[in-house]
Design a protein around this motif. Sequence first.
Motif, PDB file in Angstrom:
ATOM      1  N   ARG A 188      -6.757 -40.345  -9.206  1.00 44.90           N
ATOM      2  CA  ARG A 188      -6.973 -41.678  -9.777  1.00 44.90           C
ATOM      3  C   ARG A 188      -5.745 -42.553  -9.540  1.00 44.90           C
ATOM      4  O   ARG A 188      -5.857 -43.715  -9.165  1.00 44.90           O
ATOM      5  CB  ARG A 188      -7.257 -41.556 -11.272  1.00 44.90           C
ATOM      6  CG  ARG A 188      -7.743 -42.852 -11.888  1.00 44.90           C
ATOM      7  CD  ARG A 188      -8.079 -42.671 -13.342  1.00 44.90           C
ATOM      8  NE  ARG A 188      -6.897 -42.338 -14.131  1.00 44.90           N
ATOM      9  CZ  ARG A 188      -6.953 -41.933 -15.396  1.00 44.90           C
ATOM     10  NH1 ARG A 188      -8.111 -41.796 -15.983  1.00 44.90           N
ATOM     11  NH2 ARG A 188      -5.851 -41.648 -16.044  1.00 44.90           N
ATOM     12  N   ALA A 189      -4.551 -41.940  -9.752  1.00 44.24           N
ATOM     13  CA  ALA A 189      -3.327 -42.703  -9.538  1.00 44.24           C
ATOM     14  C   ALA A 189      -3.234 -43.169  -8.091  1.00 44.24           C
ATOM     15  O   ALA A 189      -2.826 -44.303  -7.812  1.00 44.24           O
ATOM     16  CB  ALA A 189      -2.110 -41.857  -9.906  1.00 44.24           C
ATOM     17  N   ALA A 190      -3.654 -42.292  -7.170  1.00 46.28           N
ATOM     18  CA  ALA A 190      -3.580 -42.655  -5.758  1.00 46.28           C
ATOM     19  C   ALA A 190      -4.556 -43.778  -5.444  1.00 46.28           C
ATOM     20  O   ALA A 190      -4.240 -44.728  -4.721  1.00 46.28           O
ATOM     21  CB  ALA A 190      -3.877 -41.429  -4.888  1.00 46.28           C
ATOM     22  N   VAL A 191      -5.761 -43.691  -6.034  1.00 49.39           N
ATOM     23  CA  VAL A 191      -6.774 -44.723  -5.788  1.00 49.39           C
ATOM     24  C   VAL A 191      -6.315 -46.066  -6.351  1.00 49.39           C
ATOM     25  O   VAL A 191      -6.559 -47.117  -5.778  1.00 49.39           O
ATOM     26  CB  VAL A 191      -8.117 -44.285  -6.416  1.00 49.39           C
ATOM     27  CG1 VAL A 191      -9.095 -45.449  -6.422  1.00 49.39           C
ATOM     28  CG2 VAL A 191      -8.696 -43.113  -5.666  1.00 49.39           C
ATOM     29  N   LEU A 192      -5.586 -46.022  -7.478  1.00 49.35           N
ATOM     30  CA  LEU A 192      -5.091 -47.258  -8.077  1.00 49.35           C
ATOM     31  C   LEU A 192      -3.966 -47.881  -7.268  1.00 49.35           C
ATOM     32  O   LEU A 192      -3.448 -48.923  -7.631  1.00 49.35           O
ATOM     33  CB  LEU A 192      -4.606 -46.979  -9.501  1.00 49.35           C
ATOM     34  CG  LEU A 192      -5.710 -46.724 -10.524  1.00 49.35           C
ATOM     35  CD1 LEU A 192      -5.109 -46.327 -11.843  1.00 49.35           C
ATOM     36  CD2 LEU A 192      -6.576 -47.966 -10.678  1.00 49.35           C
ATOM     37  N   GLY A 193      -3.553 -47.193  -6.196  1.00 46.00           N
ATOM     38  CA  GLY A 193      -2.560 -47.781  -5.325  1.00 46.00           C
ATOM     39  C   GLY A 193      -1.135 -47.367  -5.623  1.00 46.00           C
ATOM     40  O   GLY A 193      -0.195 -47.956  -5.111  1.00 46.00           O
TER      41      GLY A 193
END
Lengths: 294, 374
Positions: free
Chosen positions: B239-244
């Motif tokens: 999720r953190a990665a998807v949030l950029g």
Amino acid sequence: MSDLLLLLVTGLGLGALYFLAASGLSLIYGLMGVLNFAHGVFMTAGAYAGWLTMGDLPQSLPVGARLAVGVVVAIAVGAVIGLVVEVVLIRPLYRHHIQQVLVTVGLSLAGVAAAQGIWGADPRPVETPTWMSGTTVVLGARLPNDRFVYIAVALLLLAGLLALLRYTRLGLVIRAGVENRTMVEALGIDVQRTFTIVFAIGGAAAGLAGVLYSQYAGAVSPGQGGSLLIYAFIVVVIGGMGSLTGTAVAAVVVGLVQQLANYYAASGVGDLSVVLLLALVLLLRPSSLKGATA
Amino acid sequence: MTSQASDVTEAPEGAEPATRHTAEPEAARGPRRRPWKVVVPLLVLAVLAYLPYVPAELPGLLPGRVNGPGSMQLLATCLVIAGIALSYDVLFGRTGLLSFGHALFVASGSYLLTISLSTWALPLPVAIALALLASTVLSLVVGAVALRVGGIAFAMVTLAFAQAASIIVMRNPGGVTGGEEGKVLDRDAVPALLVGVANAPYRYWLALGFVVLAWVVVTLLIGSRAGRAMAAVRENESRAAVLGLGTYRVKLLAIVVASVLGALGGIVHALVLGGSNPHLTTSEFTLSLLVMVVLGGAGSRWGALLGGFLYAYADARLVEVSGAAWLEPLPEVVRQVLSQPLFILGVLFIVVVYFAPSGLTGLGGRLIRKAGSS
């Protein structure tokens, strides 16, 4: 030439020990995703079981026969410990991988400390059959006999495990479980029971590794399993985390690299070059480590 | 990971669910609404700083008087270990990185200090700067390589690197590391205040200073943007990665901060104990750090400190249990096993993992809340 042959055989012998130590680890990790830190304790338990058995049997028996009984006892002890650990400690934490690792870490601390409390921290010498401590001359190289034993046992174990995986129903379930555990469960197969069996097999392999490693080292000591475990971890990572053939290849490579570098560079360089090898594999092929088929 | 699985990595500070940490920074809601969050640490610090003036005896708990050299040395060691445990918690409790190689950085701080003092004859400030700088570079390199894999593989790779360092230290290349004997601190290169039995209180204050510094750094870190990114990575990395968020950079930062704090701990450890011990390089040391953090409560500053302090204390003092009178009726084997502090700590650790996943501080907090609500 004879030097090289000697190094190759001793390296292979070392690799065989690494494979014995790593096979159970790799099997357990591949199927269950459990990084078993207690594997070193399993090995230590096997080593001590073998040592105690050899001491308890009547001394009139030849050392080789006592060692054979010791190996059988060590395998049984390893299997029982693996079984009990899985049922009592690992199963309640099903799918909580970090906690499972933590529990095995605690077990490894407590197990080594218990062995230290009962038998002392100092290494205890182990009897070795005369034939295994001798050498055979091949092409001018004096090759230590015990390495042949390790290589033969490792090959037998590899063949046995591969046959188990390929030709039995249990192996089928294990292979399927490694691939997709949820699907296997959905098909109504009791994966739980398979986990227990795999842990017992891993424990048995660890017990075997422990008793043979104590022959290699000539002694048993509480920290022995732990020091072998580190190399077993490296072998498992290089071999692709959970693939049995990958583990076998990695064990041979690691053993050879270590032995050759220790001889041609300086003593101790071999141990370091193994870590370097690991770093190289990670840098060049990180994708190969994301898991594998058994 | 299910919700129960993240219990251990969840921050037990306060009763908030960990997800709100990402939404609502700790720093913003901390001091204004909860003055005790500042008062309690200061109070504890004042009591600890005053201990060298307390001549009382605590029989059974401490050897001799509280301000005697024996007790001071023991407490100083416990404090250093507590600070190092706090640095490890930056990785494990805050970022969710299961590293088995933290010992590498503690040992590099310790050994680089003793070696640069005695072998290279550098002055103390230069030696400290060198040890910190070299440890930072080392953590960047090791972290960059190890972070190419995640999860369990990351743990194994860090373990391998630490093991390499341990091998080097044990082989004693050129007589520099002292092998199994360890490396003795060059007493002439250290201020006289830190040397000798009578000056144990100064070493104690030095250790306390390190803990305070580590506390401040970790507090600033978790209140910062980077700290919140670490919490996000811990809770759900994809999720953190998807949030950029650049998760790789966030994790590398956690490794570097933890390693520099760990190296500083190693330096203070060498100053307090008068040398570098090869035990610092071993994987058992990292494992014991993990045990400390989980025992105390991962993701909590109090937890890590308490766990580290109690572990070091128990390791030093539990040996006396074996001589205790109430153990006499037990069989020989049981007594032999119980005489090993690590056996007791290992079993206690397993019990905590099962029954108090948020550690001793989490357990304490739960009991307090229970008492308050009923």
